[in-house]
Design a protein around this motif. Structure first.
Motif, PDB file in Angstrom:
ATOM      1  N   HIS A  33       0.836  -1.203   0.000  1.00 29.17           N
ATOM      2  CA  HIS A  33       0.000   0.000   0.000  1.00 29.17           C
ATOM      3  C   HIS A  33       0.872   1.254   0.000  1.00 29.17           C
ATOM      4  CE1 HIS A  33      -3.128   2.866   0.941  1.00 29.17           C
ATOM      5  NE2 HIS A  33      -4.038   1.906   0.838  1.00 29.17           N
ATOM      6  N   PRO A  34       0.834   2.049  -1.062  1.00 26.65           N
ATOM      7  CA  PRO A  34       1.717   3.224  -1.164  1.00 26.65           C
ATOM      8  C   PRO A  34       1.547   4.222  -0.025  1.00 26.65           C
ATOM      9  CG  PRO A  34       0.672   2.746  -3.274  1.00 26.65           C
ATOM     10  CD  PRO A  34       0.005   1.866  -2.267  1.00 26.65           C
ATOM     11  N   GLN A  35       0.313   4.464   0.406  1.00 22.79           N
ATOM     12  CA  GLN A  35       0.082   5.438   1.474  1.00 22.79           C
ATOM     13  C   GLN A  35       0.638   4.945   2.808  1.00 22.79           C
ATOM     14  OE1 GLN A  35      -0.465   7.946  -0.479  1.00 22.79           O
ATOM     15  NE2 GLN A  35      -2.239   8.778   0.605  1.00 22.79           N
ATOM     16  N   VAL A  36       0.485   3.668   3.052  1.00 20.29           N
ATOM     17  CA  VAL A  36       1.043   3.105   4.285  1.00 20.29           C
ATOM     18  C   VAL A  36       2.566   3.213   4.259  1.00 20.29           C
ATOM     19  CG1 VAL A  36       1.309   1.011   5.682  1.00 20.29           C
ATOM     20  CG2 VAL A  36      -0.909   1.555   4.659  1.00 20.29           C
ATOM     21  N   GLY A  59       5.827   5.881   9.168  1.00 17.07           N
ATOM     22  CA  GLY A  59       6.781   6.400  10.141  1.00 17.07           C
ATOM     23  C   GLY A  59       6.246   7.524  11.003  1.00 17.07           C
ATOM     24  N   ILE A  60       5.218   8.231  10.524  1.00 17.94           N
ATOM     25  CA  ILE A  60       4.662   9.347  11.301  1.00 17.94           C
ATOM     26  C   ILE A  60       3.259   9.047  11.817  1.00 17.94           C
ATOM     27  CG2 ILE A  60       6.017  11.059  10.034  1.00 17.94           C
ATOM     28  CD1 ILE A  60       3.409  11.737   8.493  1.00 17.94           C
ATOM     29  N   SER A  61       2.709   7.916  11.420  1.00 17.99           N
ATOM     30  CA  SER A  61       1.347   7.572  11.811  1.00 17.99           C
ATOM     31  C   SER A  61       1.281   7.159  13.275  1.00 17.99           C
ATOM     32  CB  SER A  61       0.832   6.426  10.934  1.00 17.99           C
ATOM     33  OG  SER A  61      -0.397   5.937  11.414  1.00 17.99           O
ATOM     34  N   GLN A  62       0.125   7.405  13.896  1.00 20.92           N
ATOM     35  CA  GLN A  62      -0.121   6.914  15.247  1.00 20.92           C
ATOM     36  C   GLN A  62      -0.517   5.439  15.241  1.00 20.92           C
ATOM     37  OE1 GLN A  62       0.162   8.634  18.308  1.00 20.92           O
ATOM     38  NE2 GLN A  62       1.282  10.047  17.002  1.00 20.92           N
ATOM     39  N   ILE A  63      -0.761   4.899  14.062  1.00 25.33           N
ATOM     40  CA  ILE A  63      -1.045   3.470  13.923  1.00 25.33           C
ATOM     41  C   ILE A  63       0.283   2.731  13.808  1.00 25.33           C
ATOM     42  CG2 ILE A  63      -2.187   1.708  12.533  1.00 25.33           C
ATOM     43  CD1 ILE A  63      -4.041   3.907  11.475  1.00 25.33           C
ATOM     44  N   LEU A  97       4.574  -2.101  13.111  1.00 20.64           N
ATOM     45  CA  LEU A  97       5.731  -2.896  13.527  1.00 20.64           C
ATOM     46  C   LEU A  97       7.054  -2.296  13.068  1.00 20.64           C
ATOM     47  CD1 LEU A  97       4.514  -6.581  12.998  1.00 20.64           C
ATOM     48  CD2 LEU A  97       4.282  -5.137  15.005  1.00 20.64           C
ATOM     49  N   TYR A  98       7.066  -1.710  11.888  1.00 20.84           N
ATOM     50  CA  TYR A  98       8.260  -1.052  11.367  1.00 20.84           C
ATOM     51  C   TYR A  98       7.914   0.395  11.030  1.00 20.84           C
ATOM     52  CZ  TYR A  98      10.372  -5.670  10.769  1.00 20.84           C
ATOM     53  OH  TYR A  98      10.880  -6.920  10.982  1.00 20.84           O
ATOM     54  N   ASP A  99       8.893   1.289  11.167  1.00 19.15           N
ATOM     55  CA  ASP A  99       8.660   2.687  10.820  1.00 19.15           C
ATOM     56  C   ASP A  99       8.565   2.882   9.313  1.00 19.15           C
ATOM     57  OD1 ASP A  99       8.605   3.511  13.435  1.00 19.15           O
ATOM     58  OD2 ASP A  99      10.735   3.990  13.514  1.00 19.15           O
ATOM     59  N   THR A 100       9.285   2.076   8.567  1.00 20.01           N
ATOM     60  CA  THR A 100       9.239   2.161   7.110  1.00 20.01           C
ATOM     61  C   THR A 100       9.186   0.754   6.537  1.00 20.01           C
ATOM     62  OG1 THR A 100      11.616   2.007   6.632  1.00 20.01           O
ATOM     63  CG2 THR A 100      10.760   4.181   7.267  1.00 20.01           C
ATOM     64  N   TYR A 101       8.918   0.677   5.261  1.00 17.41           N
ATOM     65  CA  TYR A 101       8.838  -0.628   4.610  1.00 17.41           C
ATOM     66  C   TYR A 101      10.210  -1.284   4.468  1.00 17.41           C
ATOM     67  CZ  TYR A 101      10.736   1.252   0.246  1.00 17.41           C
ATOM     68  OH  TYR A 101      11.557   1.814  -0.698  1.00 17.41           O
ATOM     69  N   LEU A 118       7.950  -2.288  -5.831  1.00 17.97           N
ATOM     70  CA  LEU A 118       6.756  -2.263  -4.991  1.00 17.97           C
ATOM     71  C   LEU A 118       5.645  -1.406  -5.582  1.00 17.97           C
ATOM     72  CD1 LEU A 118       8.298  -2.067  -1.396  1.00 17.97           C
ATOM     73  CD2 LEU A 118       7.367  -4.059  -2.568  1.00 17.97           C
ATOM     74  N   ASP A 119       5.985  -0.500  -6.481  1.00 25.05           N
ATOM     75  CA  ASP A 119       4.972   0.337  -7.127  1.00 25.05           C
ATOM     76  C   ASP A 119       4.471  -0.260  -8.439  1.00 25.05           C
ATOM     77  OD1 ASP A 119       4.810   2.458  -5.251  1.00 25.05           O
ATOM     78  OD2 ASP A 119       6.731   3.228  -5.958  1.00 25.05           O
ATOM     79  N   SER A 120       4.885  -1.460  -8.746  1.00 26.31           N
ATOM     80  CA  SER A 120       4.434  -2.088  -9.985  1.00 26.31           C
ATOM     81  C   SER A 120       2.954  -2.448  -9.879  1.00 26.31           C
ATOM     82  CB  SER A 120       5.251  -3.345 -10.274  1.00 26.31           C
ATOM     83  OG  SER A 120       4.961  -4.347  -9.313  1.00 26.31           O
ATOM     84  N   PRO A 121       2.237  -2.457 -10.999  1.00 26.48           N
ATOM     85  CA  PRO A 121       0.806  -2.807 -10.975  1.00 26.48           C
ATOM     86  C   PRO A 121       0.550  -4.182 -10.366  1.00 26.48           C
ATOM     87  CG  PRO A 121       1.410  -1.868 -13.093  1.00 26.48           C
ATOM     88  CD  PRO A 121       2.693  -2.078 -12.348  1.00 26.48           C
ATOM     89  N   GLU A 122       1.453  -5.124 -10.624  1.00 21.52           N
ATOM     90  CA  GLU A 122       1.255  -6.483 -10.110  1.00 21.52           C
ATOM     91  C   GLU A 122       1.246  -6.509  -8.578  1.00 21.52           C
ATOM     92  OE1 GLU A 122       3.710  -6.988 -13.950  1.00 21.52           O
ATOM     93  OE2 GLU A 122       3.522  -5.543 -12.292  1.00 21.52           O
ATOM     94  N   VAL A 123       2.142  -5.724  -7.979  1.00 23.08           N
ATOM     95  CA  VAL A 123       2.195  -5.677  -6.517  1.00 23.08           C
ATOM     96  C   VAL A 123       0.988  -4.931  -5.965  1.00 23.08           C
ATOM     97  CG1 VAL A 123       3.469  -4.762  -4.534  1.00 23.08           C
ATOM     98  CG2 VAL A 123       4.699  -5.911  -6.384  1.00 23.08           C
ATOM     99  N   LYS A 124       0.637  -3.816  -6.574  1.00 28.26           N
ATOM    100  CA  LYS A 124      -0.497  -3.027  -6.097  1.00 28.26           C
ATOM    101  C   LYS A 124      -1.794  -3.829  -6.119  1.00 28.26           C
ATOM    102  CE  LYS A 124       1.226   1.595  -7.305  1.00 28.26           C
ATOM    103  NZ  LYS A 124       1.003   2.800  -8.139  1.00 28.26           N
TER     104      LYS A 124
END
Length: 271
Positions: A177-180, A185-189, A192-196, A244-250
């Motif tokens: 998920h691109p937005q995640v 890293g800044i979300s309150q949710i 488990l990791y700050d970044t992917y 990770l931004d490829s259509p197949e992954v999305k």
């Protein structure tokens, strides 16, 4: 060093006394330091315990003793006595969940049966806290008796499975998920990791499915369909080296959640 620690606890309500318990919190999970302090230090803590009135300090002292003590068949009686005292600390909210789990595992190594731990938690600690503790405790070899004990164990195991499931899906979201990926890293949710990067480079999916696929299925943490989606992701990013931004992954996001509310999917175990 032991003489210095004894000096710190000579008089209550002093800065030295407070310093001792601050130090105890720092060293109780550092085996080399505990080994350096040696048996005399452990014996002194055992002597010190009856003199301690503060419930938080008592819990910390017990946790340190359990981590430090060399348990054998001659110390079973004391481990039982210490365990009963620690149950009272848990009941009185004198320690945190991580310390509770570490200490209870220490009691298991000391010879306290897991079944007895479950019984005493149910008997003396409120239901919600007991379930939370048991959900973090290894329960595969514990069977409950008919009635309340069995129901609590079942509920704790279910919560443990949901905890495991939600962690895996959180890592999945960090990858697909691109937005995640952008805002984790800044979300309150918590994801488990700050970044992917941590998931992509260090943890998942390398090794997860080959090593735990059958366990995840048998424990009903993930369904066969969900695991198939994760295997596809593994193939795309590991073997085919897809971005990770490829259509197949999305597209795997839609494949995993299948048009359902993501939160319902995350917190609902497969049938």
């Amino acid at each position: 060093m032991n003489e210095a620690l004894k000096y710190l606890t000579k008089d209550k309500d002093t800065i030295e006394y407070l310093t001792f318990f601050v130090l105890l919190e720092k060293i109780k999970y550092i085996p080399p330091i505990l080994e350096y302090c040696g048996d005399d230090f452990v014996e002194y803590m055992i002597e010190l315990l009856p003199r301690i009135d503060d419930k938080y300090d008592r819990a910390s002292l017990i946790e340190t003793i359990v981590q430090s003590y060399y348990w054998d068949e001659n110390s079973v009686g004391y481990s039982d006595e210490l365990f009963n005292e620690y149950i009272r600390c848990i009941r009185d909210h004198a320690t945190n969940l991580d310390d509770i789990i570490s200490c209870l595992n220490g009691f298991v190594h000391a010879g306290v049966r897991k079944q007895e731990i479950v019984i005493q938690l149910i008997k003396h600690v409120d239901k919600e806290k007991t379930i939370t503790i048991l959900s973090r405790f290894e329960l595969d070899d514990v069977t409950g008796s008919p009635g309340n004990e069995s129901k609590l164990l079942t509920e704790a195991k279910e919560i443990s499975s949901i905890r495991w499931r939600s962690g895996i899906i959180a890592q999945f979201l960090l990858l697909v998920h691109p937005q995640v990926r952008k805002y984790a890293g800044i979300s309150q949710i918590t994801f488990l990791y700050d970044t992917y990067h941590g998931v992509y480079a260090d943890c998942w999916p390398r090794g997860l499915l080959p090593n735990q696929k059958e366990l995840l299925l048998n424990s009903k943490v993930l369904s066969a369909r969900e695991i198939s989606v994760l295997e596809t992701l593994e193939e795309l990013i590991n073997s085919q080296e897809k971005d990770l931004d490829s259509p197949e992954v999305k597209q795997l996001y839609d494949a995993f959640f299948a048009g359902k509310d993501p939160l319902d999917v995350i917190f609902t175990l497969p049938k």
